[in-house]
Every structure is written in structure tokens, then in C-alpha cells.
Scaffold this motif. Structure first.
Motif, PDB file in Angstrom:
ATOM      1  N   ASN A  90       0.828  -1.209   0.000  1.00 59.72           N
ATOM      2  CA  ASN A  90       0.000   0.000   0.000  1.00 59.72           C
ATOM      3  C   ASN A  90       0.866   1.265   0.000  1.00 59.72           C
ATOM      4  N   LEU A  91       1.969   1.235   0.758  1.00 57.51           N
ATOM      5  CA  LEU A  91       2.880   2.373   0.759  1.00 57.51           C
ATOM      6  C   LEU A  91       3.531   2.556  -0.607  1.00 57.51           C
ATOM      7  N   VAL A  92       3.916   1.456  -1.267  1.00 61.93           N
ATOM      8  CA  VAL A  92       4.517   1.545  -2.591  1.00 61.93           C
ATOM      9  C   VAL A  92       3.525   2.104  -3.599  1.00 61.93           C
ATOM     10  N   THR A  93       2.256   1.674  -3.468  1.00 59.76           N
ATOM     11  CA  THR A  93       1.226   2.177  -4.387  1.00 59.76           C
ATOM     12  C   THR A  93       1.026   3.682  -4.207  1.00 59.76           C
ATOM     13  N   SER A  94       0.999   4.121  -2.955  1.00 61.75           N
ATOM     14  CA  SER A  94       0.854   5.563  -2.703  1.00 61.75           C
ATOM     15  C   SER A  94       2.055   6.332  -3.232  1.00 61.75           C
ATOM     16  N   TYR A  95       3.238   5.769  -3.028  1.00 53.31           N
ATOM     17  CA  TYR A  95       4.454   6.420  -3.529  1.00 53.31           C
ATOM     18  C   TYR A  95       4.430   6.507  -5.051  1.00 53.31           C
ATOM     19  N   ARG A  96       3.972   5.457  -5.718  1.00 53.33           N
ATOM     20  CA  ARG A  96       3.886   5.457  -7.184  1.00 53.33           C
ATOM     21  C   ARG A  96       2.866   6.478  -7.668  1.00 53.33           C
ATOM     22  N   THR A  97       1.749   6.602  -6.975  1.00 52.40           N
ATOM     23  CA  THR A  97       0.736   7.586  -7.361  1.00 52.40           C
ATOM     24  C   THR A  97       1.259   9.005  -7.218  1.00 52.40           C
ATOM     25  N   LEU A  98       1.989   9.260  -6.114  1.00 42.76           N
ATOM     26  CA  LEU A  98       2.566  10.591  -5.924  1.00 42.76           C
ATOM     27  C   LEU A  98       3.611  10.907  -6.986  1.00 42.76           C
ATOM     28  N   GLN A  99       4.410   9.910  -7.353  1.00 41.36           N
ATOM     29  CA  GLN A  99       5.415  10.142  -8.392  1.00 41.36           C
ATOM     30  C   GLN A  99       4.760  10.455  -9.733  1.00 41.36           C
ATOM     31  N   PHE A 100       3.667   9.749 -10.041  1.00 47.40           N
ATOM     32  CA  PHE A 100       2.926  10.037 -11.271  1.00 47.40           C
ATOM     33  C   PHE A 100       2.340  11.450 -11.236  1.00 47.40           C
ATOM     34  N   SER A 101       1.808  11.843 -10.070  1.00 50.66           N
ATOM     35  CA  SER A 101       1.267  13.202  -9.941  1.00 50.66           C
ATOM     36  C   SER A 101       2.367  14.248 -10.099  1.00 50.66           C
ATOM     37  N   LEU A 102       3.563  13.939  -9.583  1.00 44.78           N
ATOM     38  CA  LEU A 102       4.680  14.865  -9.734  1.00 44.78           C
ATOM     39  C   LEU A 102       5.066  15.026 -11.206  1.00 44.78           C
ATOM     40  N   THR A 103       5.111  13.915 -11.925  1.00 42.41           N
ATOM     41  CA  THR A 103       5.436  13.989 -13.353  1.00 42.41           C
ATOM     42  C   THR A 103       4.415  14.821 -14.117  1.00 42.41           C
ATOM     43  N   GLN A 104       3.135  14.598 -13.822  1.00 40.41           N
ATOM     44  CA  GLN A 104       2.084  15.361 -14.492  1.00 40.41           C
ATOM     45  C   GLN A 104       2.164  16.845 -14.153  1.00 40.41           C
ATOM     46  N   ALA A 105       2.415  17.148 -12.875  1.00 38.54           N
ATOM     47  CA  ALA A 105       2.488  18.550 -12.465  1.00 38.54           C
ATOM     48  C   ALA A 105       3.693  19.246 -13.088  1.00 38.54           C
ATOM     49  N   GLN A 106       4.833  18.561 -13.161  1.00 42.64           N
ATOM     50  CA  GLN A 106       6.016  19.146 -13.799  1.00 42.64           C
ATOM     51  C   GLN A 106       5.780  19.391 -15.282  1.00 42.64           C
ATOM     52  N   THR A 107       5.124  18.432 -15.934  1.00 42.50           N
ATOM     53  CA  THR A 107       4.836  18.604 -17.358  1.00 42.50           C
ATOM     54  C   THR A 107       3.878  19.764 -17.593  1.00 42.50           C
ATOM     55  N   ASP A 108       2.841  19.863 -16.755  1.00 47.10           N
ATOM     56  CA  ASP A 108       1.889  20.969 -16.899  1.00 47.10           C
ATOM     57  C   ASP A 108       2.569  22.313 -16.655  1.00 47.10           C
ATOM     58  N   GLN A 109       3.474  22.363 -15.681  1.00 44.32           N
ATOM     59  CA  GLN A 109       4.182  23.614 -15.420  1.00 44.32           C
ATOM     60  C   GLN A 109       5.062  24.001 -16.607  1.00 44.32           C
ATOM     61  N   LEU A 110       5.767  23.024 -17.177  1.00 36.58           N
ATOM     62  CA  LEU A 110       6.599  23.318 -18.348  1.00 36.58           C
ATOM     63  C   LEU A 110       5.747  23.763 -19.532  1.00 36.58           C
TER      64      LEU A 110
END
Length: 446
Positions: free
Chosen positions: A414-434
Motif C-alpha cells: 500500500n505504501l509503494v502504491t501511494s508512492y507510485r501515485t505521488l510520483q505520477f502526480s509529480l510527473t504530471q504537475a512538472q509537465t503541466d508547469q513546463l
């Protein structure tokens, strides 16, 4: 409807014709050869950076090449107009026979009146025509051609900006896919290492076999995720290469783009605004062109050759001559077409003003909206990075406890799944900012 008045003054000496024809020959010389386009930088074989993709796109874009060729054609149009204002020499030849039938008393029963037709007309002469007193129309034509050239160059700048925007947007999409692939591979590597450790713990009786199967399924799921991310990256990279014009299918990783600097919104000299300024100038020149069409037109005419009413060699030999004079064309009445053309130009000016006012407000609104999105993205990225830092610490601690059996496998997953979801959100947020930063940079220059 135009009335033409022609006046020919047969007063030019034969000795003056060679000088005029020589000037005409000089006026008919070919246009100057345009300079070749400047050398361009070498195209990278397999681009990886954003600036390399943009370089390839500019060099391979058929639209930009077409615009550049249209600019060169515009320069040739200026040379053509200069030649049209020079002396034009042409050859004219005719051989017409008018038969006449008479009766026994010598009266004509069929045929034109000989006083009109002279029985025939045989002519072969060269004629030179030179427009004169047309400075107003000539200057307006040159200005129209120059305005068209400015419009083409400005259109080329807009096309280059649109190309840069499209390539940049696709590059960011490919980079987001590549970032997600890199994270998925890193996570899979970590899970595989823990898989070997958990097998030893299961064999030692610390975890049950059923608990390990959940972890084993998670590893297999992550392997599928990596394959999906790999296919997504290949697809986005292929699309980027297709838009750019890169004939390469090798698998490469692209480099992170450098965010552009924050620039103020461009003013009236921006290509999008300049387009309407040039349109306004073109409409003014169109109005002047209408005025030029209603001015008297004067041309000097000179000809030399032979013209006779008889085809006999003796008559032809004595029919050599020269002629010269002026041709005058004066518009009198055409049904008030001038006012109608003025009205058409006025309607075009209203449309131009409306478009310019709309795009001015629209660009300002988009610029302020993008600034707000960038500020919101910065705040969101800060929160995601903080959460990701906490999640990374929890996963690390759980990994150590997993080795001693102090944490359940399901809790760790469950912790790994949450970590993976946060990493995906980070990638999306960085792409949107760029995307917002590059869109702001595009809008600032557009």
C-alpha cells in the motif's frame, strides 16, 4: 468606360531610333540573380534535446521553405515591375488583301471602298512603348510589393512560432512519458531486489506463502506497467520525430528541457499584432491604387518599318518609314465603380479593426491566465514534493522493517502504491508547469 485619345507626331528623325532601341534592349536584360540562402547549421542525426528537434524542424519544414521562396518571388516581382516600366519593344506584321470586283463599265459591284481599304495593307515594323508621367502609380506599386514582402516575412515568423509551439508541446509529452518510464524501471528494480529477500524470509518461516504471493503479483504488475510505459514513450517519440521530420527509429532517451525565462507580453511589434498593422497599410495602398487607376496615362510610342497598300516589291521598297508620338488614356465614366471600391476597402478596414481589438484583449487575458497557472503549479509542485519526501521516507523505513518481518507485506505494498501515485502526480504537475511556461514564452513572442 474609358475614352482613348491617340496623337501620333511623325517628327522623329531616323538617327534617334537606334538610341531608343538600344535603351529598350538594356531594359529587357534579365533580372539580377538573387543571392543564395545563407548556410544552415548541420542537422543532428538523432536529436535528443529540444533545441536540436527545433533546428531539424526549421530546416525540414516545407511550409517554412515555401514561405522563404515566396519572399524571393516577391523580390522578383519588384524587378518585374521595374522592367514593365521600361521600354517595351514588339514586332508587328500584317498582310491583308481586299479584293474588288467591277463590271464592264468599271463600277464596283463587290468589295470595300478603295479609299478606305487601299486594296490591301502590308506592314512589318517594330514598335517601342514607354510609360511616362506615371510616378504616382509606380511608387504605389512598389509600395504594394514591399508590403506584400513584409506580410510574407511576418507570416513566416508566425509559422515558425507555431512550429516551435507544436514541436515543444510534443517534446514535453514525450519527455513526460520518458520520465514515467524511468521511474517505473527504478521501482521495478527495487521490487525485484525485495522479491529475492522476501523469498528467503518465506523459506525461513517469517512470512506465509500466501502473503508472498501478493508481493509476487505486484512485481508482475509492475513489469506490465514498465512495458506499457515503454510502448507509450516509443509512440510519443515517434510522433515527435514525425512532426520534426527526423528519419530515425532508434530508441534514445531525450534530455530534460530548460524552462524558458519569464518575458513580458510583446507589444505592437509582435508578429500577431504587426500582421494587422501591415494589413492596415495594405488597405491604404489599395485605396491609392484605386486613385491611380483613375489618373490619365501617357505613353511614348516609336515605331519603324514598312507599311504599304501594295504587295509589289517596288511599292514595298518605297514604303519604309518611322513614326512616333504619344498615347493618352483618360477615364471619363465607369458607373461610379470608384466609390464602390472605396466602400469595399472600408468594410475590410472595419473587419481588420475588429480582429485586432479582439486579439489584443485575448492575448492579454491568456498571458495573465498563464501567469496564474504557473503560480498555482509552483505551489502544487511544492506540496507534492513534500508529500513525496514523506512517502519516500515511509517506504524506506517499511523496507527495513520488511526485512525483519515487523511490517506486513500488504501494508508495504500500500505504501509503494501511494508512492507510485505521488510520483505520477509529480510527473504530471512538472509537465503541466513546463507547458504553461513554454506557452507563456510563445505568447510573449507571438
Amino acid at each position: 468606360m474609358f475614352a482613348r485619345f491617340s496623337c501620333l507626331m511623325w517628327c522623329l528623325a531616323l538617327s534617334g531610333l537606334p538610341t531608343l532601341f538600344a535603351g529598350a534592349a538594356r531594359a529587357q536584360t534579365g533580372p539580377a540573380v538573387l543571392a543564395p540562402p545563407p548556410a544552415v547549421p548541420a542537422v543532428p542525426a538523432s536529436p535528443r534535446r529540444l533545441d536540436e528537434f527545433l533546428l531539424v524542424a526549421r530546416q525540414s519544414s516545407p511550409l517554412l521553405h515555401e514561405t522563404a521562396n515566396q519572399v524571393r518571388q516577391n523580390r522578383l516581382d519588384s524587378l518585374v515591375r521595374a522592367r514593365q516600366n521600361g521600354v517595351q519593344v514588339g514586332g508587328i506584321g500584317s498582310a491583308l488583301y481586299y479584293p474588288s470586283i467591277t463590271n464592264s463599265q468599271g463600277e464596283s459591284v463587290l468589295g470595300y471602298d478603295n479609299a478606305i481599304s487601299n486594296g490591301g495593307n502590308y506592314a512589318a515594323f517594330a514598335q517601342a512603348v514607354k510609360p511616362i508621367l506615371n510616378r504616382f502609380q509606380l511608387q504605389n506599386d512598389y509600395q504594394l510589393i514591399a508590403n506584400q514582402g513584409q506580410l510574407l516575412r511576418n507570416t513566416g515568423r508566425l509559422s515558425a512560432l507555431d512550429l516551435r509551439r507544436n514541436i515543444t508541446d510534443q517534446f514535453l509529452t514525450a519527455y513526460a512519458a520518458e520520465t514515467q518510464l524511468r521511474f517505473s524501471r527504478t521501482l521495478l528494480t527495487q521490487l525485484r531486489r525485495q522479491d529475492e529477500m522476501l523469498r528467503q524470509l518465506v523459506n525461513g518461516g517469517i512470512f506465509k506463502q500466501t502473503q508472498y504471493l501478493s508481493f509476487y503479483l505486484s512485481v508482475r504488475t509492475q513489469e506490465v506497467t514498465v512495458e506499457q510505459n515503454l510502448l507509450a514513450y516509443r509512440r510519443e517519440l515517434g510522433t515527435l520525430r514525425a512532426l520534426t521530420g527526423v528519419a530515425d527509429t532508434a530508441f534514445v532517451t531525450i534530455e530534460a528541457p530548460n524552462p524558458p525565462t519569464h518575458r513580458p507580453l510583446a507589444g505592437l511589434l509582435a508578429p500577431a499584432q504587426r500582421q494587422y498593422t501591415l494589413d492596415s497599410l495594405r488597405l491604404l495602398l489599395d485605396r491609392r491604387a484605386v486613385d491611380a487607376n483613375y489618373r490619365p496615362k501617357v505613353s511614348a510610342v516609336v515605331d519603324a518599318g514598312l507599311q504599304s497598300s501594295s504587295y509589289l516589291p517596288v511599292a514595298l521598297a518605297h514604303s519604309l518609314g518611322i513614326g512616333g508620338g504619344l498615347q493618352l488614356s483618360v477615364p471619363i465614366f465607369d458607373g461610379h465603380q470608384r466609390q464602390l471600391q472605396y466602400q469595399r476597402i472600408e468594410l475590410s478596414e472595419r473587419s481588420r479593426s475588429g480582429y485586432r481589438q479582439f486579439i489584443t484583449v485575448q492575448r492579454r487575458q491568456q498571458y495573465e491566465q498563464l501567469e496564474g497557472l504557473i503560480r498555482a503549479s509552483d505551489a502544487l509542485l511544492g506540496r507534492i514534493r513534500e508529500q513525496l519526501r514523506v512517502a519516500d521516507a515511509l517506504v524506506g523505513a517499511a523496507r527495513q522493517q520488511l526485512a525483519t518481518g515487523d511490517v506486513a507485506i500488504l501494508d508495504y505494498l500500500n505504501l509503494v502504491t501511494s508512492y507510485r501515485t505521488l510520483q505520477f502526480s509529480l510527473t504530471q504537475a512538472q509537465t503541466d508547469q513546463l507547458r504553461s511556461r513554454f506557452a507563456l514564452d510563445y505568447l510573449a513572442e507571438q
